[in-house]
Design a protein around this motif. Structure first.
Motif, PDB file in Angstrom:
ATOM      1  N   GLU A 129       0.841  -1.205   0.000  1.00  7.47           N
ATOM      2  CA  GLU A 129       0.000   0.000   0.000  1.00  7.47           C
ATOM      3  C   GLU A 129       0.869   1.245   0.000  1.00  7.47           C
ATOM      4  N   CYS A 130       0.498   2.199  -0.859  1.00 12.12           N
ATOM      5  CA  CYS A 130       1.237   3.463  -0.944  1.00 12.12           C
ATOM      6  C   CYS A 130       0.961   4.307   0.300  1.00 12.12           C
ATOM      7  N   ALA A 131       2.034   4.812   0.894  1.00 12.00           N
ATOM      8  CA  ALA A 131       1.892   5.629   2.102  1.00 12.00           C
ATOM      9  C   ALA A 131       1.260   6.991   1.799  1.00 12.00           C
ATOM     10  N   ARG A 132       1.272   7.386   0.513  1.00 13.28           N
ATOM     11  CA  ARG A 132       0.721   8.717   0.168  1.00 13.28           C
ATOM     12  C   ARG A 132      -0.696   8.640  -0.390  1.00 13.28           C
ATOM     13  N   CYS A 133      -0.869   7.878  -1.501  1.00  9.60           N
ATOM     14  CA  CYS A 133      -2.188   7.881  -2.151  1.00  9.60           C
ATOM     15  C   CYS A 133      -2.996   6.635  -1.776  1.00  9.60           C
ATOM     16  N   HIS A 134      -2.398   5.738  -1.014  1.00  7.48           N
ATOM     17  CA  HIS A 134      -3.041   4.517  -0.500  1.00  7.48           C
ATOM     18  C   HIS A 134      -3.478   3.541  -1.588  1.00  7.48           C
ATOM     19  N   VAL A 167       8.837   2.447  -5.942  1.00  7.71           N
ATOM     20  CA  VAL A 167       7.879   3.317  -5.248  1.00  7.71           C
ATOM     21  C   VAL A 167       6.514   3.186  -5.923  1.00  7.71           C
ATOM     22  N   CYS A 168       5.515   3.879  -5.381  1.00  2.94           N
ATOM     23  CA  CYS A 168       4.148   3.756  -5.890  1.00  2.94           C
ATOM     24  C   CYS A 168       4.058   4.156  -7.358  1.00  2.94           C
ATOM     25  N   PRO A 169       3.547   3.226  -8.212  1.00  2.24           N
ATOM     26  CA  PRO A 169       3.420   3.557  -9.630  1.00  2.24           C
ATOM     27  C   PRO A 169       2.180   4.401  -9.932  1.00  2.24           C
ATOM     28  N   GLN A 170       1.340   4.616  -8.914  1.00  4.85           N
ATOM     29  CA  GLN A 170       0.059   5.281  -9.178  1.00  4.85           C
ATOM     30  C   GLN A 170      -0.060   6.664  -8.575  1.00  4.85           C
ATOM     31  N   CYS A 171       0.962   7.131  -7.865  1.00  3.25           N
ATOM     32  CA  CYS A 171       0.872   8.448  -7.235  1.00  3.25           C
ATOM     33  C   CYS A 171       0.665   9.537  -8.293  1.00  3.25           C
ATOM     34  N   PRO A 172      -0.316  10.411  -8.070  1.00  3.45           N
ATOM     35  CA  PRO A 172      -0.591  11.443  -9.068  1.00  3.45           C
ATOM     36  C   PRO A 172       0.521  12.496  -9.155  1.00  3.45           C
TER      37      PRO A 172
HETATM   38 ZN    ZN Z   1       0.806   6.429  -4.370  1.00  4.62          ZN
END
Ligand code: ZN
Length: 398
Positions: A8-13, A24-29
């Motif tokens: 789970e992404c710590a920023r965008c979840h 790192v998160c591939p989906q963070c805007p």
């Molecule tokens: Zn993210």
């Protein structure tokens, strides 16, 4: 060992699968992208006694930090005997315990995160790992990569403690010294990794170093009889230990393995490089790049930690503080603990013992408060740096 449910992404979840290696998160805007945290299905452990589970698991080869394998990823460990380090009671301070992470392989706490990250790299079949390091992560990656038969590419500042350069080279890593700081080293890794086929195993840029570091949280609670201390002092460069311990506390509470108020998390930096302290004091949610970072505590020479937002959240949520101490205080505390406790602290470890003294003097803590002070590395890894600070030279032959 439990299967991983998701990352789970710590920023965008966002939820991301752990079936393939992730960074790192591939989906963070927006950038910088959030770090990924491992989530397991631990429902079968709910309501169990941690004493029973850990006693069952800590058999045979599952020594050290692998005693917590019921909350670690399901993979064949690459181990050199990391974890289960001594919790030493101070001879002078009633409530103080020193967590001696210098007892780890490669002489530092970095062994935990890198044992886990290299274990997973091997599990995924990765062949080339790269890391920017302030020193001790380099030694640890080099050792575990050698044990796993994986290539290690290491970038660290030109003036790292000599031991870090020597050990990384001895372990057969590809070592490059950079005329700059860890942030410059990180830039080189980022620029070259695609072309070179390196997997970036930097702090918080892959999910598993946190998993290794979190064992410090399980361990300190177990060593205190499955109870929380009042405060945990942690030298904060990249801050992953702090983030990992907080994750451990969350997991343990969800299992019913520990109760009560979580410890105040005290993040300690050097006044020569204190981006987290500055952000904490100004009420900011993230840090800004610290200019001209300089301190004898090489592990604290991180001008802008990638996990700054997470560190600040944890310090505040725990009702702790972020504070800086000077290099003079660090040296004085090295000598104090050497002479009075028989413990040769690393400069980073001495930053927390110095901070502890200051918080006692300020009345922020009472001598009876139960606190855990992290010595993140062995003083022996820093003899060149410490000797210079002590103005100590090798006596010349007659
Ligand atoms: Zn993210």
């Amino acid at each position: 060992m439990p299967p991983i449910s998701y990352l789970e992404c710590a920023r965008c979840h966002a939820h991301v699968s752990a079936d393939t290696p992730q960074t790192v998160c591939p989906q963070c805007p927006t950038q910088p992208a959030g770090s990924l945290f491992v989530h397991y299905d631990l429902s079968h452990l709910k309501g169990t006694s941690p004493r029973d589970v850990v006693a069952r698991d800590a058999q045979g080869p599952w020594a050290g930090m692998w005693r917590y394998r019921s909350v670690l990823p399901d993979a064949q460990p690459v181990t050199l005997g990391e974890g289960w380090t001594p919790m030493l009671k101070s001879r002078r301070h009633t409530g103080a315990y020193l967590k001696e992470e210098g007892a780890n392989p490669t002489g530092s706490f970095k062994a935990r995160g890198l044992a886990m990250a290299v274990t997973m790299a091997k599990h995924y079949g990765l062949r080339k790992l790269a890391v920017p390091s302030a020193g001790n992560a380099a030694g640890a990656l080099a050792a575990y990569a050698a044990a796993a038969g994986i290539e290690a590419h290491i970038f660290m500042p030109l003036d790292v403690p000599f031991a870090n350069y020597v050990e990384a080279t001895a372990y057969g890593a590809h070592v490059q010294l950079v005329d700059g700081l860890i942030s410059d080293c990180a830039r080189i890794v980022a620029e070259r990794k695609q072309q070179e086929g390196w997997f970036d195993i930097s702090t918080l840029k892959e999910p598993f170093r946190i998993e290794g570091k979190k064992t410090m949280g399980y361990e300190l609670v177990e060593q205190l009889g499955w109870e929380y201390p009042d405060a945990v002092f942690y030298p904060t460069g990249g801050g992953v230990g702090l983030i990992g311990m907080w994750k451990a506390f969350e997991e343990m509470e969800s299992l019913g393995w520990v109760r009560g108020k979580r410890p105040k998390m005290i993040a300690v930096q050097s006044s020569g490089c204190a981006p987290v302290v500055r952000a904490y004091e100004s009420g900011a949610g993230v840090s800004t790049m610290w200019q001209d970072a300089a301190t004898i505590a090489s592990g604290l020479r991180v001008p802008k930690p990638y996990g700054d937002a997470l560190i600040l959240d944890i310090v505040r949520a725990s009702d702790g503080i972020a504070m800086a101490v000077s290099d003079d205080d660090i040296l004085a505390s090295i000598l104090d603990w050497g002479r009075n406790e028989g413990i040769f602290l690393s400069p980073e470890g001495a930053s927390v013992t110095a901070a502890y003294d200051q918080l006692l003097a300020r009345g922020y803590l009472n001598p009876g408060d139960r606190v855990v002070l992290f010595n993140t590395g062995a003083g022996l890894k820093y003899t060149d740096v410490t000797a210079e600070a002590m103005k100590l030279k090798r006596p010349s032959a007659q």
